[in-house]
Design a protein around this motif. Sequence first.
Motif, short mmCIF file in Angstrom:
data_model
loop_
_atom_site.label_atom_id
_atom_site.label_comp_id
_atom_site.label_asym_id
_atom_site.label_seq_id
_atom_site.Cartn_x
_atom_site.Cartn_y
_atom_site.Cartn_z
N ASP A 174 32.30 35.45 41.68
CA ASP A 174 31.14 35.77 42.51
C ASP A 174 31.04 37.28 42.72
O ASP A 174 32.06 37.99 42.72
CB ASP A 174 31.27 35.10 43.89
N TYR A 175 29.83 37.76 42.91
CA TYR A 175 29.59 39.17 43.22
C TYR A 175 30.13 39.42 44.63
O TYR A 175 29.61 38.88 45.61
CB TYR A 175 28.09 39.47 43.13
N GLN A 176 31.22 40.18 44.71
CA GLN A 176 31.91 40.36 45.99
C GLN A 176 32.64 41.69 46.02
O GLN A 176 32.87 42.32 44.99
CB GLN A 176 32.91 39.22 46.19
N LYS A 177 33.02 42.09 47.23
CA LYS A 177 33.77 43.33 47.42
C LYS A 177 35.16 43.16 46.83
O LYS A 177 35.80 42.11 46.99
CB LYS A 177 33.87 43.67 48.90
N THR A 178 35.64 44.20 46.13
CA THR A 178 36.93 44.15 45.46
C THR A 178 37.90 45.17 46.04
O THR A 178 37.49 46.08 46.77
CB THR A 178 36.77 44.46 43.96
N PHE A 179 39.16 45.06 45.67
CA PHE A 179 40.17 46.00 46.14
C PHE A 179 40.03 47.38 45.51
O PHE A 179 40.60 48.34 45.98
CB PHE A 179 41.59 45.45 45.91
N TRP A 180 39.24 47.52 44.43
CA TRP A 180 39.08 48.83 43.80
C TRP A 180 37.87 49.60 44.32
O TRP A 180 37.45 50.60 43.75
CB TRP A 180 39.07 48.73 42.27
#
Length: 143
Positions: free
Chosen positions: A111-117
């Motif tokens: 899913d289009y989501q916030k990532t750790f990078w």
Amino acid sequence: MNIYPYLNFDGQAEEAMTFYQSILGGEFEGGISYFGEAPGMEIPEEEKMRVMHISLKLSEGLKIMASDTSPSMGHVWIKGNHNYISINADSKAEGVRIFSGLAEGGKVEMDYQKTFWGAYFGSFEDKFGIGWMVNYDLQGGEE
């Protein structure tokens, strides 16, 4: 918006991208990220040095990006699934619009989501079987 080819490999991403650089020139942006460096992920020892992401910048606006598959995450390299089109959106809203529109009727992988990078990212196969990745790099203070 920028569009880049994104290649998948079965453990040879670093070797392949180094080879491409030797012929095409360019510089690796941000070094090489390995699966074993990802926080909070349980990665088998034999997969820790597989490439999670590498980007070869050839000129302004032209890059080739790549990664290795991760068998422990269920990724299977099959000739035909090793190419994606990667879109780097100009805003989070544009990323949502592009992801939602192109993924409709397809199969979402992430899913289009916030990532750790520090980005919003998602990947999917569209209804025609084409692989896509949508990324938006967060700008100072954005969530």
